[in-house]
Design a protein around this motif. Structure first.
Motif, PDB file in Angstrom:
ATOM      1  N   GLU A  44       0.834  -1.185   0.000  1.00  0.00           N
ATOM      2  CA  GLU A  44       0.000   0.000   0.000  1.00  0.00           C
ATOM      3  C   GLU A  44       0.878   1.248   0.000  1.00  0.00           C
ATOM      4  N   GLY A  45       0.478   2.242  -0.748  1.00  0.00           N
ATOM      5  CA  GLY A  45       1.257   3.469  -0.767  1.00  0.00           C
ATOM      6  C   GLY A  45       0.486   4.598  -1.413  1.00  0.00           C
ATOM      7  N   GLU A  46       1.055   5.799  -1.383  1.00  0.00           N
ATOM      8  CA  GLU A  46       0.424   6.945  -2.048  1.00  0.00           C
ATOM      9  C   GLU A  46       0.944   7.033  -3.473  1.00  0.00           C
ATOM     10  N   TYR A  47       0.428   6.141  -4.323  1.00  0.00           N
ATOM     11  CA  TYR A  47       0.866   6.152  -5.720  1.00  0.00           C
ATOM     12  C   TYR A  47       0.252   7.350  -6.444  1.00  0.00           C
ATOM     13  N   MET A  48      -0.808   7.885  -5.836  1.00  0.00           N
ATOM     14  CA  MET A  48      -1.404   9.127  -6.328  1.00  0.00           C
ATOM     15  C   MET A  48      -1.325  10.145  -5.187  1.00  0.00           C
ATOM     16  N   LYS A  49      -0.919  11.383  -5.505  1.00  0.00           N
ATOM     17  CA  LYS A  49      -0.785  12.399  -4.460  1.00  0.00           C
ATOM     18  C   LYS A  49      -2.126  13.109  -4.229  1.00  0.00           C
ATOM     19  N   ALA A  50      -2.222  13.744  -3.057  1.00  0.00           N
ATOM     20  CA  ALA A  50      -3.478  14.381  -2.665  1.00  0.00           C
ATOM     21  C   ALA A  50      -3.936  15.446  -3.661  1.00  0.00           C
ATOM     22  N   ASP A  51      -2.986  16.110  -4.317  1.00  0.00           N
ATOM     23  CA  ASP A  51      -3.381  17.226  -5.194  1.00  0.00           C
ATOM     24  C   ASP A  51      -3.502  16.795  -6.665  1.00  0.00           C
ATOM     25  N   GLU A  52      -3.661  15.498  -6.905  1.00  0.00           N
ATOM     26  CA  GLU A  52      -3.693  15.033  -8.297  1.00  0.00           C
ATOM     27  C   GLU A  52      -5.078  14.607  -8.791  1.00  0.00           C
ATOM     28  N   TYR A  53      -6.100  14.850  -7.991  1.00  0.00           N
ATOM     29  CA  TYR A  53      -7.448  14.433  -8.401  1.00  0.00           C
ATOM     30  C   TYR A  53      -7.866  15.077  -9.727  1.00  0.00           C
ATOM     31  N   LEU A  93      -0.632   6.750 -17.679  1.00  0.00           N
ATOM     32  CA  LEU A  93       0.590   6.597 -18.466  1.00  0.00           C
ATOM     33  C   LEU A  93       1.767   7.380 -17.896  1.00  0.00           C
ATOM     34  N   ARG A  94       1.523   8.608 -17.512  1.00  0.00           N
ATOM     35  CA  ARG A  94       2.658   9.480 -17.169  1.00  0.00           C
ATOM     36  C   ARG A  94       2.827   9.727 -15.675  1.00  0.00           C
ATOM     37  N   CYS A  95       1.892   9.185 -14.887  1.00  0.00           N
ATOM     38  CA  CYS A  95       1.994   9.426 -13.450  1.00  0.00           C
ATOM     39  C   CYS A  95       1.959   8.117 -12.646  1.00  0.00           C
ATOM     40  N   TYR A  96       0.883   7.358 -12.861  1.00  0.00           N
ATOM     41  CA  TYR A  96       0.684   6.140 -12.073  1.00  0.00           C
ATOM     42  C   TYR A  96       1.703   5.062 -12.454  1.00  0.00           C
ATOM     43  N   ILE A  97       1.880   4.825 -13.760  1.00  0.00           N
ATOM     44  CA  ILE A  97       2.816   3.790 -14.205  1.00  0.00           C
ATOM     45  C   ILE A  97       4.253   4.110 -13.772  1.00  0.00           C
ATOM     46  N   PRO A  98       4.747   5.324 -14.002  1.00  0.00           N
ATOM     47  CA  PRO A  98       6.123   5.620 -13.587  1.00  0.00           C
ATOM     48  C   PRO A  98       6.371   5.411 -12.092  1.00  0.00           C
ATOM     49  N   ARG A  99       5.320   5.566 -11.282  1.00  0.00           N
ATOM     50  CA  ARG A  99       5.508   5.400  -9.835  1.00  0.00           C
ATOM     51  C   ARG A  99       5.377   3.949  -9.392  1.00  0.00           C
ATOM     52  N   SER A 100       4.602   3.163 -10.135  1.00  0.00           N
ATOM     53  CA  SER A 100       4.349   1.810  -9.654  1.00  0.00           C
ATOM     54  C   SER A 100       5.187   0.752 -10.361  1.00  0.00           C
ATOM     55  N   LEU A 101       5.685   1.064 -11.562  1.00  0.00           N
ATOM     56  CA  LEU A 101       6.547   0.120 -12.280  1.00  0.00           C
ATOM     57  C   LEU A 101       7.895   0.804 -12.514  1.00  0.00           C
ATOM     58  N   GLY A 102       8.890   0.393 -11.752  1.00  0.00           N
ATOM     59  CA  GLY A 102      10.177   1.082 -11.748  1.00  0.00           C
ATOM     60  C   GLY A 102      10.834   1.198 -13.115  1.00  0.00           C
TER      61      GLY A 102
END
Lengths: 211, 450
Positions: free
Chosen positions: B146-155, B167-176
């Protein structure tokens, strides 16, 4: 005023709590009194949780508020006062092979607001670390948390490790979380299964002779 | 054109949800590309599927259907480990084949529950840990981090363009290995000038990311071939696939996978409107996710594991406000397309029973874990099909006689009138083979409808 502060915190009024914290510091009040009121507020949260009025979101959010208050107050504290009287020590952790911590942290929270000194070892804790912590602290209570079925064996192994280290007679062991139940308690040879955080508090109080 | 691939007399758009579901049931009953090993296997296959269809439609089948909660049990039953089969696909296939040959539940248990560790390594998954990779080698479950793969201000960014966000936010953070995708330009910039896509591809790290993607894709293809082959063989032997697709409650999309427990709680208090808006935004996407998978596999059942709405996670009011409205929309959307949502209520749903009754009769299937089954039968019986809930603790640590007795009592309470499927509370990883056999025996002995 102090009653207001505790209630505002317990009611999760973020803006008001922060504002009032700053006001009280500005007016030269003893920062320790603010922390004491925060503790009362957290006790109220714990009570509401036990009464079924509050749930996980309220616990987490009140924890966030407390963190903010503490951060604001900390620089103003000059002397370190010894920790308030504590009911007893509890070593707590999620057993090896399991990285779930939501339930673990609820139990930590509830034991803490009920006056216990909690040593939370976190997740995926090998049996040897439980043994070492019990030796170090002399805690008479161990809480084993687990979410998944492999935790059944990890709990059994942790209890065995405490036994081998000659500590079994000195500690009471409770288990809980996810797929745990009384069958698992028997299998792991723990002393008790608690179905929720309130049960953990009840057990800890019983075992330390507090009520 | 019928979306299920079955030629129907009526246009898909003109059908009722029940008619669409019948089309999907037909495709489940008569699977394409399956050559049954014998007429007996074909007969068993149809009997098994019919048993489930009747249970879902609240009719009485010949007997109570039973799903063995296999999980990663087949690996340990075959004398190997989860770690080993996550890396060795031959061992994975052999273990699940052994399970298929020895156990005769009403469904096919797929080795697809075990992901390939090789693929996860190549792509450098940040969201999972598995035995020998963040967990001890002897660990028996792969686990989500579990982690903050999405930040609070990204809704707003997610609501505005979920694809771009992934593509440009979630994937780069979750797949190294794909972290450099953060450097790609928004695809909308390509309108009128498609070669703009190449801009970021001049960067060596972006090139590396694409190479990793190719390598992971090649590895995944090897793994999937094994899974597909097992699936074909399992069905050919007469065991139907049960999960046709998967989806997620919109609240869990955020609470489980994007924001984490702490993050979601902060949002519930500090920016509930954004959270509501985002949940509404992903609801139709989560519907498509389930429908597309069901179309692809031919299985009508869409599995929805429910996590952060259970009795301990939130109050009744929070459930009614944050959890149920978009989950209900998701369910109704799937039902409308002829799918059967399978709602897996992990943990306890005792207090929820009164809150989940507003769904069309016979439209869904509830799977309960530690919920009181007698109360579930009272609250939902006659309205929707329920399933559950032999405790994993009993299956792993108990005796065959105890398991059989538990099943007998469960059947006695839940089976009358139909609408019940016998299964575990959750899946098991180890335990005794005879305890799974005992479940089947109970279904056969005590689950007969006269």
């Amino acid at each position: 005023m102090s009653g207001d502060f505790a209630n505002l915190l317990a009611d999760l009024k973020e803006d008001e709590v922060i504002k009032l914290t700053k006001q009280r510091l500005d007016s030269g009040e003893d920062p320790m009194k603010i922390l004491e009121d925060s503790r009362k507020g957290m006790e109220l949260v714990g009570k509401r949780f036990a009464d079924g009025e509050y749930f996980l979101p309220e616990l987490v959010f009140s924890g966030e508020l407390l963190k903010q208050v503490t951060e604001i107050v900390k620089p103003h504290i000059t002397e370190t006062t010894s920790d308030a009287k504590r009911r007893g020590k509890v070593v707590l952790g999620t057993v090896a092979g399991d990285i779930h911590d939501i339930g673990l942290n609820i139990v930590d929270f509830m034991l803490d607001v009920n006056g216990f000194q909690v040593y939370n070892l976190g997740v995926d804790v090998p049996a040897a670390r439980f043994v070492a912590k019990v030796k170090e602290t002399g805690a008479p209570i161990v809480g084993l948390s687990g979410f998944l079925t492999p935790a059944f064996d990890a709990m059994k192994e942790t209890v065995e490790a405490l036994d081998k280290a000659g500590l079994r007679g000195k500690v009471k062991i409770m288990i809980g979380g996810g797929q745990m139940d009384d069958e698992v308690r028997k299998y792991a040879r723990a002393d008790a299964y608690g179905k929720d955080a309130m049960a953990a508090v009840t057990l800890a109080k019983k075992w330390t002779g507090a009520s | 054109m019928a979306k299920t691939g079955v030629t129907a007399a009526k246009k898909w758009s003109e059908m009722t949800w029940q008619e669409r579901r019948e089309e999907r049931f037909k495709r489940w009953l008569y699977p394409r590309d399956v050559k049954f090993v014998s007429p007996a296997a074909e007969k068993s296959y149809k009997e098994r599927v019919t048993r489930f269809i009747k249970a879902i439609k609240l009719e009485e089948p010949d007997r109570v259907p039973c799903i063995l909660p296999a999980g990663s049990f087949p690996a340990y039953h075959a004398g190997t480990t989860l770690r080993h089969v996550m890396y060795d696909y031959d061992a994975l296939r052999d273990a699940w084949k052994k399970f298929l040959n020895e156990f005769d539940g009403d469904t096919y248990s797929s080795p697809g529950v075990v992901p390939s560790a090789r693929v996860s390594e190549i792509i450098d998954s940040k969201t999972t840990r598995w035995p020998g990779h963040g967990l001890t080698e002897s660990a028996r479950f792969q686990q989500f981090v579990e982690g903050e793969y999405m930040k609070a201000d990204e809704y707003d960014r997610l609501i505005d363009d979920p694809s771009d966000y992934c593509l440009r936010c979630y994937i780069p953070r979750s797949l190294g290995a794909l972290e450099p995708f953060a450097k790609l330009m928004p695809f909308s910039h390509l309108l009128g000038m498609p070669t703009r896509l190449l801009g970021a591809c001049t960067l060596p790290e972006v090139q590396e990311a694409f190479l990793a993607l190719v390598a992971a894709g090649r590895e995944l293809a090897k793994y999937q071939e094994v899974i597909r082959q097992c699936g074909r063989e399992g069905q050919a032997a007469g065991f139907p696939l049960f999960h046709g697709g998967m989806s997620q409650a919109p609240f869990d999309t955020f609470a489980d996978t994007l924001r984490g427990t702490r993050g979601i709680v902060l949002d519930m208090y500090r920016q509930p409107e954004k959270l509501f808006q985002a949940m509404e935004r992903v609801t139709p996407l989560n519907i498509s996710l389930g429908v597309d998978a069901a179309n692809l596999t031919g299985g009508p059942i869409v599995f929805i594991p429910l996590h952060k709405g259970d009795d301990t996670f939130m109050s009744d009011k929070q459930f009614d406000t944050f959890y149920w409205p978009t989950l209900r929309k998701l369910v109704l959307g799937l039902v409308e397309e002829g799918c059967v949502p399978l709602l897996f209520a992990e943990g306890r749903y005792n207090r929820r029973l009164k809150q989940i009754t507003d769904l069309p009769r016979g439209s869904v299937l509830w799977h309960f874990d530690q919920t009181d089954m007698a109360e579930a039968k009272t609250a939902l019986g006659g309205n929707v099909c329920i399933s559950g809930n032999v405790p994993t603790s009993l299956l792993i640590t108990g005796t065959a006689a105890e398991v059989k007795e538990y099943c007998r009592r469960l059947i006695e309470v839940c089976a009358p009138g139909g609408g019940f499927i016998l299964t575990g509370g959750a899946s098991i990883d180890s335990g005794k083979a005879e305890n799974l056999h005992a479940m089947m025996e109970a279904a056969r002995e005590y689950g007969r409808y006269k």
